[in-house]
Design a protein around this motif. Structure first.
Motif, PDB file in Angstrom:
ATOM      1  N   GLU A  69      28.407 -35.790 -14.401  1.00  0.00           N
ATOM      2  CA  GLU A  69      27.632 -36.359 -13.295  1.00  0.00           C
ATOM      3  C   GLU A  69      27.963 -37.836 -13.122  1.00  0.00           C
ATOM      4  N   VAL A  70      27.889 -38.314 -11.875  1.00  0.00           N
ATOM      5  CA  VAL A  70      27.948 -39.745 -11.594  1.00  0.00           C
ATOM      6  C   VAL A  70      26.553 -40.176 -11.166  1.00  0.00           C
ATOM      7  N   LEU A  71      25.961 -41.072 -11.941  1.00  0.00           N
ATOM      8  CA  LEU A  71      24.626 -41.590 -11.662  1.00  0.00           C
ATOM      9  C   LEU A  71      24.752 -43.019 -11.150  1.00  0.00           C
ATOM     10  N   GLY A  72      24.249 -43.276  -9.950  1.00  0.00           N
ATOM     11  CA  GLY A  72      24.302 -44.616  -9.379  1.00  0.00           C
ATOM     12  C   GLY A  72      23.110 -45.441  -9.835  1.00  0.00           C
ATOM     13  N   LEU A  73      23.384 -46.654 -10.291  1.00  0.00           N
ATOM     14  CA  LEU A  73      22.333 -47.587 -10.705  1.00  0.00           C
ATOM     15  C   LEU A  73      22.391 -48.758  -9.737  1.00  0.00           C
ATOM     16  N   VAL A  74      21.381 -48.865  -8.854  1.00  0.00           N
ATOM     17  CA  VAL A  74      21.455 -49.817  -7.749  1.00  0.00           C
ATOM     18  C   VAL A  74      20.262 -50.766  -7.745  1.00  0.00           C
ATOM     19  N   GLY A  75      20.414 -51.846  -6.983  1.00  0.00           N
ATOM     20  CA  GLY A  75      19.378 -52.855  -6.853  1.00  0.00           C
ATOM     21  C   GLY A  75      20.018 -54.205  -6.576  1.00  0.00           C
ATOM     22  N   GLU A  76      19.212 -55.167  -6.154  1.00  0.00           N
ATOM     23  CA  GLU A  76      19.758 -56.476  -5.838  1.00  0.00           C
ATOM     24  C   GLU A  76      20.132 -57.226  -7.108  1.00  0.00           C
ATOM     25  N   SER A  77      20.829 -58.341  -6.960  1.00  0.00           N
ATOM     26  CA  SER A  77      21.258 -59.139  -8.106  1.00  0.00           C
ATOM     27  C   SER A  77      20.051 -59.598  -8.922  1.00  0.00           C
TER      28      SER A  77
END
Length: 327
Positions: free
Chosen positions: A43-51
């Motif tokens: 699986e590819v899990l995206g970890l996102v959010g602003e700086s």
């Protein structure tokens, strides 16, 4: 889906000191605060959010470049968070990190062949001649000419350097690859090449990947699930397509509304984040997005919203989750 990595209550707190020595004030900065998620096989899990939201710190904790304040990092039944430094070498074979800056992550005094072969030397794999030959093969597997093995990092472009960093991360045949914003320092055309390369690597090697980025369009392209972070905490977590179609958390909706569209005339109503973010050392008994949220209620500044299930495989940390589809 079989779970290969389980993160439970992972936290990293730093002590911040300010003021003169005779009136020094100490406060605790919660860079990562109670993060929990799972990574599935292939699986590819995206970890996102602003700086500054704690994405890169989370990646560094998983590979134990930083020691966690609390929490568990369970890989194949072994809690990496509890391992002493002397026992980490074996576990690091299976979890590798691609750093954000290809200009800073490669030793300028080593040839490309030496950089790629260094993991084998550290772990006592292959002899000198075999390491040189295998390094050439590995360079070719990431789209580089094997003859480059005798060159130095300063002789390569940014995209080529990142391919070297990827090759080094693959040397020990890891089960999990953590890509920490691997395209942020690259040109647009080169970004697409690196993303396609990572996708091919996942397909051919069958490994799992945590893809850390603030570029939601890129994360949508490569990941199956997304974790949205804000001020060290998870705001939302679930399948990529569902989150993009119907975000539950107001912060997620604001992030999606900020994605550029080719035709500005077709853009719908936007959610604009206003106000100041909470201080890093603010009370934990409060919603971290409270000062900037347009949907906040009377109890949002008195209660920390737990991460609760809002649908099949979907979770959100919001007392008043959204239900409208993205326009």
């Amino acid at each position: 889906m079989k779970t290969v990595l389980k993160i439970e209550g992972l936290s990293k707190h730093f002590v911040s000191r300010s003021g003169p020595s005779w009136r020094r004030r100490e406060s605790v900065v919660r860079a990562v605060d109670g993060v929990s998620f799972e990574l599935g096989e292939n699986e590819v899990l995206g970890l996102v959010g602003e700086s500054g939201c704690g994405k890169s710190t989370t990646g560094s904790l998983i590979v134990r470049l930083l020691d966690p304040t609390s929490g568990s990092i369970i890989h194949r039944g072994l809690d990496i968070a509890c391992l002493p430094e002397t026992e980490l070498l074996e576990s690091r074979k299976k979890i590798q990190l691609i750093f954000q800056d290809p200009f800073a992550s490669l030793d300028p005094m080593m040839t490309l062949g030496e950089i790629v072969a260094e993991p084998w030397e550290i772990h006592g794999i292959y002899g000198p001649k075999e390491r040189r030959n295998e390094a050439v093969h590995l360079l070719e597997s990431v789209g580089l000419d094997g003859e480059l093995s005798g060159r130095y990092p300063h002789e390569l472009s940014g995209g080529q350097r990142q391919r070297i960093a990827i090759a080094r991360a693959l040397a020990l045949d890891p089960e999990i690859l953590i890509a920490d914003e691997p395209t942020s320092a690259l040109d647009v055309s080169v970004k697409a090449q690196i993303i396609n390369l990572l996708g091919d690597i996942r397909d051919t090697r069958g490994l799992s990947m945590i893809f850390i980025s603030h570029d939601l369009s890129m994360v949508r392209h490569i990941s199956q699930r997304i974790v949205v972070m804000y001020l060290g905490r998870i705001m939302e977590y679930g399948p990529t397509g569902e989150i993009f179609a119907r975000p539950n958390h107001p912060y997620t909706r604001a992030l999606l509304d900020a994605i550029p569209v080719p035709d500005p005339m077709k853009r719908g109503k936007r959610t604009i984040i206003r106000g100041e973010a909470l201080a890093p050392d603010a009370s934990e008994e409060i919603c971290p997005f409270y000062p900037r949220c347009e949907r906040r209620g009377a109890d949002c500044d008195r209660k920390r919203p737990p991460l609760v299930e809002t649908g099949r495989g979907r979770f959100a940390a919001c007392l008043y989750p959204e239900t409208e589809a993205v326009r």
